[in-house]
Design a protein around this motif. Structure first.
Motif: not given
Length: 57
Positions: A33-52
Protein backbone atom coordinates in the motif's frame (compact mmCIF):
# COMPACT_ATOMS: atom_id res chain seq x y z
CA UNK A 1 12.27 -1.65 -8.46
CA UNK A 2 9.28 -1.13 -10.71
CA UNK A 3 6.01 -2.09 -9.06
CA UNK A 4 2.83 -2.87 -10.99
CA UNK A 5 -0.68 -1.58 -10.49
CA UNK A 6 -3.57 -3.99 -10.04
CA UNK A 7 -4.69 -3.32 -13.62
CA UNK A 8 -1.21 -3.96 -15.03
CA UNK A 9 -0.95 -7.14 -12.99
CA UNK A 10 -4.32 -8.37 -14.25
CA UNK A 11 -3.30 -7.65 -17.84
CA UNK A 12 -0.07 -9.62 -17.44
CA UNK A 13 -1.94 -12.58 -15.93
CA UNK A 14 -4.75 -12.36 -18.49
CA UNK A 15 -7.46 -11.99 -15.87
CA UNK A 16 -9.75 -9.34 -14.41
CA UNK A 17 -8.57 -6.86 -11.75
CA UNK A 18 -11.16 -8.38 -9.39
CA UNK A 19 -9.21 -11.65 -9.56
CA UNK A 20 -6.01 -9.87 -8.54
CA UNK A 21 -7.84 -8.17 -5.66
CA UNK A 22 -9.13 -11.61 -4.57
CA UNK A 23 -5.58 -13.04 -4.66
CA UNK A 24 -4.45 -10.14 -2.46
CA UNK A 25 -7.39 -10.55 -0.06
CA UNK A 26 -6.80 -14.33 0.21
CA UNK A 27 -3.11 -13.77 1.00
CA UNK A 28 -1.96 -15.51 -2.17
CA UNK A 29 -0.40 -12.37 -3.65
CA UNK A 30 1.47 -9.82 -1.53
CA UNK A 31 0.67 -6.18 -2.26
CA UNK A 32 2.15 -2.95 -1.00
CA UNK A 33 0.00 0.00 0.00
CA UNK A 34 1.28 3.41 -1.00
CA UNK A 35 -0.82 6.06 0.68
CA UNK A 36 -4.41 5.43 1.71
CA UNK A 37 -5.65 3.85 -1.54
CA UNK A 38 -2.83 2.93 -3.93
CA UNK A 39 -1.83 -0.75 -4.17
CA UNK A 40 1.26 -1.97 -5.99
CA UNK A 41 2.52 -5.46 -6.74
CA UNK A 42 6.09 -6.67 -7.15
CA UNK A 43 6.42 -8.44 -10.53
CA UNK A 44 8.49 -11.19 -8.87
CA UNK A 45 5.56 -11.99 -6.57
CA UNK A 46 3.16 -11.86 -9.51
CA UNK A 47 5.16 -14.29 -11.65
CA UNK A 48 5.59 -16.63 -8.66
CA UNK A 49 1.85 -17.37 -9.04
CA UNK A 50 2.43 -18.89 -12.45
CA UNK A 51 3.13 -22.60 -12.21
CA UNK A 52 3.13 -25.31 -14.86
CA UNK A 53 -0.10 -27.22 -15.30
CA UNK A 54 0.05 -30.83 -14.26
CA UNK A 55 0.44 -33.10 -17.26
CA UNK A 56 -2.27 -35.71 -17.77
CA UNK A 57 -1.08 -39.25 -17.06
Amino acid sequence: MSLLSVSESAERLGCQPSTVYRYIEDGVLPAYRIGPKLLRIDPTDLYALIKPARAAA
